[in-house]
Structure formats: structure tokens, C-alpha cells
Enzyme design. Structure first.
Site, PDB file in Angstrom:
ATOM      1  N   LYS A   1     -94.618  23.379  24.518  1.00 56.22           N
ATOM      2  CA  LYS A   1     -93.534  23.095  25.483  1.00 56.22           C
ATOM      3  C   LYS A   1     -92.816  24.381  25.869  1.00 56.22           C
ATOM      4  O   LYS A   1     -92.388  25.160  25.001  1.00 56.22           O
ATOM      5  CB  LYS A   1     -92.566  22.110  24.831  1.00 56.22           C
TER       6      LYS A   1
ATOM      7  N   CYS B   1     -91.308  16.447  28.435  1.00 57.85           N
ATOM      8  CA  CYS B   1     -89.893  16.034  28.469  1.00 57.85           C
ATOM      9  C   CYS B   1     -88.998  16.914  29.357  1.00 57.85           C
ATOM     10  O   CYS B   1     -89.064  16.822  30.569  1.00 57.85           O
ATOM     11  CB  CYS B   1     -89.376  15.928  27.029  1.00 57.85           C
TER      12      CYS B   1
ATOM     13  N   GLU C   1     -93.707  12.252  23.343  1.00 59.49           N
ATOM     14  CA  GLU C   1     -93.347  13.514  22.663  1.00 59.49           C
ATOM     15  C   GLU C   1     -92.924  13.257  21.206  1.00 59.49           C
ATOM     16  O   GLU C   1     -92.215  12.270  20.936  1.00 59.49           O
ATOM     17  CB  GLU C   1     -92.146  14.123  23.421  1.00 59.49           C
TER      18      GLU C   1
HETATM   19  O1  LIG Z   1     -83.433  16.567  29.985  1.00 58.20           O
HETATM   20  C1  LIG Z   1     -83.065  15.560  29.381  1.00 58.20           C
HETATM   21  O2  LIG Z   1     -82.141  14.863  29.782  1.00 58.20           O
HETATM   22  C2  LIG Z   1     -83.759  15.124  28.121  1.00 58.20           C
HETATM   23  C3  LIG Z   1     -84.661  16.174  27.546  1.00 58.20           C
HETATM   24  C4  LIG Z   1     -85.087  15.881  26.159  1.00 58.20           C
HETATM   25  O3  LIG Z   1     -84.615  14.952  25.556  1.00 58.20           O
HETATM   26  C5  LIG Z   1     -86.117  16.692  25.502  1.00 58.20           C
HETATM   27  O4  LIG Z   1     -86.713  17.577  26.125  1.00 58.20           O
HETATM   28  O5  LIG Z   1     -86.389  16.431  24.303  1.00 58.20           O
END
Ligand SMILES: O=C(O)CCC(=O)C(=O)O
Length: 274
Positions: free
Chosen positions: A119, A154, A41
């Protein structure tokens, strides 16, 4: 099917242009060794470098798109090129102008973009991505010759209903790009395995290495089979994690242990008695 997950080290001190060229070279190195290459990402900026989202944002078909399309065709691979901070151009063409999205790009081996996924679940609660970026609204799947890929990013990993939606749309291989922090690495591994087991699907989850914006990254990109077994797991640093898997195992797992057929849909919430 052979996949390479390239766990990029995102560190301050490397310019976006240099990183783009370096990542393109890493993709080209997978030629002949992978059918599918996956990147993390927001690897141009870093997922936690909130102050750079605006300054480094690109239109969908901007410089990263151009370089990654060429890298995919040079290498002859399907390329999930991770995500970019996308800015919808302010050109009078319609709603959403100027909005930022965290958008993943997928290219075919001839360099054609076959999917873009914005996203859906933005991370940060009342700050960071959650306030700087718009939320995507559409699930995205991509048909590859050997399997149907469902795309997620993510923080999406924490929302099982998104993955169930991808499975309902035909996904057999769930591909996740991430910039997951070291602090919650246990959740990363646990949730990747959970999504694989509950959906009886392969999970390919590619994170970042290094430290940016003061946030050490978890690394530990992971590939899980439909039974929940870990087929491959990266270390903490930059690496190309290579794995070979048999996509037909999704169908056999779903036939031999047909739990997905026992879903009960439309459950009602009981009325609250006071
Ligand atoms: O859910 C998490 O612990 C990390 C999510 C995250 O870092 C993101 O989506 O950029």
C-alpha cells in the site's frame, strides 16, 4: 467475467487461525461461480487493530500466503487475497529488514502468486498505520485473460493520481481492498464511482463488515462500471457479492467518449504574485 467480492466480518473473538480457515472455505465456495475473487484489506487483524499489526505480522510467504494459494487453486479462481501485515524478515538479507507493510497478494487459478502490492498511501496521519508501516513505492497491475487489473488499497482511493498511473500502465479494472469505516461511507461510494468515471474503468471495491478496535466498518462493497453506474452493492454484513461484467465495455466506453485522450499533461503552477 464473473467476480465475487467477499466482504468479511472482522470481529474480535475470532482467532486469526479460525478466520483464515473460514475465509479459505468461503473462497472455495466460489468455485464454478467466479473467475475472480476479491477479499478485503487486513482481514486477519482488522485495518484499525493497530496494536495487532506487529504481533500478527507475517513474512510475504507466511501462513496466509500458504492458505490463500491453496484456496485459489482448489477453487480454480484468480484470487486477490486482500492484504496482510507483512514483515520483512530480519535475516541479514538487505535493506528494510523488520519493516512492516500493508501488502496485497494476488494468486492465479493454479495457486501461484502473481503479484504483491505494498500500500502506497498509509492511513492515520501521525498515528496508526501511517507510523507503524512502511510505504510501498510501486504501482502493480496484473494481466488476467479478460482484463488488466490495477491494484490499490483503501486510503489509496482518495488519490486519483495513483489510479491514473494504473490506467497509464494498462489497467481496465481497478480492484481495491479496504477496511473502510462506516463513519465515512458516503465518501467510499462517491470516490469509487468517481474513480470509475474519470478512468473509464470498472471499479471492484471490497470492504469489511463487523466492528473491530471499536470502529464499525462500512461494508457496502461495490462494483461500478466505466460509466459510473453501480452494478452491485453489498449490505452492511458479511456476504459474497457476486457480479458479472463485460470487460470489453472499457474499450467501447473509451472509444465512444474519448475523454482520456484530451488529457493535458505537465500543467505548470502559475508563479505567485505578491
Ligand atoms: O480514507 C478513509 O476514510 C479510510 C481509510 C482507511 O481506513 C484505511 O486506509 O485503512
Amino acid at each position: 467475467m464473473r467476480a465475487s467480492l467477499i466482504q468479511i466480518a472482522v470481529e474480535e473473538g475470532e482467532s486469526v487461525e479460525s478466520r483464515r480457515a473460514r475465509v479459505a472455505a468461503l473462497v472455495r465456495e466460489q468455485a464454478g461461480a467466479a473467475d475472480l475473487v476479491v477479499l478485503p484489506e487486513l482481514w486477519t487483524t482488522g485495518a484499525f487493530a493497530y496494536e495487532r499489526f506487529g504481533s500478527e505480522a507475517e513474512p510475504l510467504e507466511g501462513p496466509t500466503h500458504e492458505v490463500m494459494a491453496k484456496a485459489a487453486s482448489d477453487a480454480g479462481v484468480w484470487l486477490h487475497a486482500g492484504s496482510i501485515p507483512e514483515r520483512v524478515p530480519s535475516d541479514g538479507s538487505g535493506p528494510g529488514e523488520g519493516t512492516l507493510y500493508n501488502t496485497s497478494l494476488v494468486f492465479s487459478p493454479d495457486g501461484e502468486r502473481v503479484a504483491a502490492y505494498r500500500k502506497i498511501h498509509r492511513f492515520g496521519f501521525d498515528q496508526g498505520e501511517a507510523v507503524l508501516m512502511g510505504a510501498g513505492e510501486e504501482l502493480v497491475t496484473v494481466r488476467l485473460p479478460e482484463t488488466t487489473v490495477g491494484v490499490a488499497t483503501c486510503y489509496d482511493l482518495r488519490f486519483p493520481e495513483l489510479f491514473r498511473g494504473l490506467v497509464d500502465a494498462g489497467a481496465e479494472t481497478l480492484v481495491l481492498s479496504a477496511g473502510w469505516p462506516e463513519r465515512r461511507r458516503e465518501h467510499w461510494t462517491l470516490l469509487a464511482r468517481a474513480r470509475a468515471v474519470e478512468n473509464q474503468a470498472f471499479v471492484l471495491a471490497c470492504g469489511t463488515a463487523g466492528t473491530h478496535a471499536g470502529v464499525p466498518q462500512a461494508g457496502h462493497s461495490i462494483v461500478v462500471d466505466p460509466w459510473g453506474e453501480v452494478l452491485a452493492e453489498a449490505g452492511a454484513g458479511e456476504e459474497a457479492l457476486r457480479v458479472e461484467f463485460d470487460p470489453s465495455r472499457v474499450a467501447t466506453t473509451r472509444e465512444q467518449f474519448p475523454a482520456l485522450k484530451d488529457r493535458v499533461l505537465g500543467l505548470r503552477t502559475p508563479e505567485r504574485r505578491s
